[in-house]
Design a protein around this motif. Sequence first.
Motif, short mmCIF file in Angstrom:
data_model
loop_
_atom_site.label_atom_id
_atom_site.label_comp_id
_atom_site.label_asym_id
_atom_site.label_seq_id
_atom_site.Cartn_x
_atom_site.Cartn_y
_atom_site.Cartn_z
N VAL A 28 -6.18 5.68 12.24
CA VAL A 28 -5.01 4.86 11.93
C VAL A 28 -5.11 3.52 12.66
O VAL A 28 -4.85 2.45 12.09
N ARG A 29 -5.52 3.57 13.94
CA ARG A 29 -5.66 2.33 14.70
C ARG A 29 -6.71 1.43 14.07
O ARG A 29 -6.50 0.22 13.87
N ARG A 30 -7.86 1.99 13.73
CA ARG A 30 -8.93 1.19 13.13
C ARG A 30 -8.49 0.60 11.78
O ARG A 30 -8.78 -0.56 11.47
N TYR A 31 -7.78 1.41 11.01
CA TYR A 31 -7.37 0.98 9.67
C TYR A 31 -6.38 -0.18 9.74
O TYR A 31 -6.51 -1.18 9.01
N LEU A 32 -5.38 -0.05 10.61
CA LEU A 32 -4.32 -1.06 10.68
C LEU A 32 -4.77 -2.34 11.38
O LEU A 32 -4.36 -3.43 10.99
N THR A 33 -5.58 -2.22 12.41
CA THR A 33 -5.95 -3.40 13.20
C THR A 33 -7.26 -4.03 12.75
O THR A 33 -7.33 -5.23 12.50
N ASP A 34 -8.30 -3.22 12.63
CA ASP A 34 -9.62 -3.77 12.31
C ASP A 34 -9.79 -4.08 10.83
O ASP A 34 -10.35 -5.11 10.46
N TYR A 35 -9.28 -3.20 9.99
CA TYR A 35 -9.55 -3.33 8.55
C TYR A 35 -8.50 -4.17 7.83
O TYR A 35 -8.82 -5.18 7.21
N MET A 36 -7.24 -3.77 7.92
CA MET A 36 -6.21 -4.44 7.14
C MET A 36 -5.99 -5.89 7.55
O MET A 36 -5.81 -6.77 6.72
N LEU A 37 -5.98 -6.15 8.85
CA LEU A 37 -5.71 -7.50 9.34
C LEU A 37 -6.94 -8.39 9.28
O LEU A 37 -6.88 -9.54 8.84
N ALA A 38 -8.09 -7.85 9.73
CA ALA A 38 -9.29 -8.67 9.84
C ALA A 38 -10.11 -8.71 8.56
O ALA A 38 -10.42 -9.78 8.03
N THR A 46 2.47 -6.54 2.93
CA THR A 46 1.67 -5.34 2.63
C THR A 46 1.33 -4.61 3.91
O THR A 46 1.46 -3.38 4.00
N VAL A 47 0.90 -5.35 4.93
CA VAL A 47 0.57 -4.73 6.21
C VAL A 47 1.80 -4.07 6.80
O VAL A 47 1.73 -2.95 7.33
N ARG A 48 2.96 -4.74 6.69
CA ARG A 48 4.20 -4.18 7.23
C ARG A 48 4.58 -2.89 6.49
O ARG A 48 5.01 -1.91 7.12
N SER A 49 4.38 -2.87 5.19
CA SER A 49 4.70 -1.69 4.40
C SER A 49 3.80 -0.51 4.76
O SER A 49 4.27 0.62 4.91
N TYR A 50 2.51 -0.78 4.92
CA TYR A 50 1.58 0.28 5.29
C TYR A 50 1.87 0.79 6.70
O TYR A 50 1.83 2.00 6.96
N ARG A 51 2.19 -0.14 7.60
CA ARG A 51 2.49 0.27 8.97
C ARG A 51 3.75 1.13 9.01
O ARG A 51 3.83 2.12 9.75
N ASP A 52 4.74 0.79 8.19
CA ASP A 52 5.96 1.59 8.12
C ASP A 52 5.66 3.00 7.64
O ASP A 52 6.28 3.97 8.09
N THR A 53 4.73 3.12 6.70
CA THR A 53 4.36 4.44 6.19
C THR A 53 3.83 5.32 7.32
O THR A 53 4.23 6.49 7.46
N PHE A 54 2.94 4.77 8.14
CA PHE A 54 2.38 5.56 9.24
C PHE A 54 3.41 5.80 10.34
O PHE A 54 3.40 6.85 10.99
N LEU A 107 -1.27 6.02 1.98
CA LEU A 107 -2.06 7.11 2.57
C LEU A 107 -3.37 7.32 1.83
O LEU A 107 -4.39 7.63 2.43
N GLN A 108 -3.36 7.13 0.52
CA GLN A 108 -4.59 7.29 -0.25
C GLN A 108 -5.57 6.15 0.01
O GLN A 108 -6.78 6.37 0.04
N ALA A 109 -5.06 4.95 0.20
CA ALA A 109 -5.93 3.83 0.57
C ALA A 109 -6.54 4.08 1.94
O ALA A 109 -7.72 3.76 2.19
N PHE A 110 -5.76 4.63 2.85
CA PHE A 110 -6.25 5.01 4.17
C PHE A 110 -7.34 6.06 4.06
O PHE A 110 -8.39 5.97 4.73
N ALA A 111 -7.14 7.07 3.22
CA ALA A 111 -8.14 8.13 3.04
C ALA A 111 -9.45 7.57 2.49
O ALA A 111 -10.54 7.98 2.89
N LYS A 112 -9.33 6.61 1.57
CA LYS A 112 -10.53 5.98 1.02
C LYS A 112 -11.30 5.23 2.11
O LYS A 112 -12.54 5.29 2.18
N TYR A 113 -10.57 4.55 2.96
CA TYR A 113 -11.21 3.81 4.06
C TYR A 113 -11.96 4.77 4.99
O TYR A 113 -13.09 4.49 5.40
#
Length: 335
Positions: A28-38, A46-54, A107-113
């Motif tokens: 989750v940390r890698r997905y939100l910080t390294d992947y989604m932002l960078a 979009t980032v705020r929506s995904y972060r709210d989901t987690f 969550l499915q986008a996270f699983a794909k990552y």
Amino acid sequence: MRPIYSLNMQTPKQINMNEKTIYLSYWVRRYLTDYMLAAKNLSRNTVRSYRDTFRLLVGYLRDVCNKNPDKLHLQELTINVVSDFLDNQQETRNVSVATRNQRLAALQAFAKYVSMNSPEHMEWSRNIRNIPKKKAPKKMITYLEKSEMDALLSLPDQRSAQGRRDYALLIFLYNTGARAEEASDLNVSSVTLAKSKSESTIPLVTIVGKGNKTRRCPLWDNVCAILKTIINDRKPDEPLFLNRYGQRITRFGIYEVVSRYAQKLELQFPSVRDKRVSPHTIRHTTATHLLQAGVDINNVSSMKIIKRESADYHTRALSLSSVSLETGNKPLSHQ
């Protein structure tokens, strides 16, 4: 003397790394910080929506499942856990089917990552990504008729500075079909205006939308005129639309402006109350009126107002509207 490792032995660093990858929190940390932002470079919303989901998922795991999210293994996030989480959101938070599906998509986008970066989790990822979306009834497109849109634009009192700002904002949204956040992010330099009538410069605005995709939209003469009055001598890097404190207006501020005048509009058109007018309603209005004026759907979709795959948009917009092309009306003419 250097230590000798067998083929099955791992260094302490490798062992620690493999231990980390089994935990949900690591990914989750890698997905939100390294992947989604960078890497993905997604919009703030979009980032705020995904972060709210987690954030909601972590709360569910802690409070309902009595699990410590920090120590939860990725494999423990099973199909049943995800499905129960989504059901819980609908029951306790009364979210719509569309919101439920948005949570699932996150969550499915996270699983794909995860599967792209950790092949050993491909089976887990496949299971999560195979969770079906819940079917929701299709909503009819909400937009304002030409008479309603004209009445909305006539409401701001242009004798005051705030009234001129409000009118400029409303007619700008109608002209461009911009999202609230897109309008909020604009600077003075985003707008190209002719300095005089003799100048051949085409007035337009450069809008940065979702995924940092840039589009340019021509501006009507009356939009250019009102924008000149609110810009005055401001610097290019200053915000285009300001709030009452002279700061950049937020998307929430834009929603408030639209909502305030929509309430006044209800006094003239009681039917507007059911349309729940918002900046996105004006966006739908722009697209619908363009289609009613005979603009090809491919040209409208190139403006990023509607998606090309919405094939029934054109049909519904024309069949439902009281504005007829046969009468010679031009839905987008507001001079």
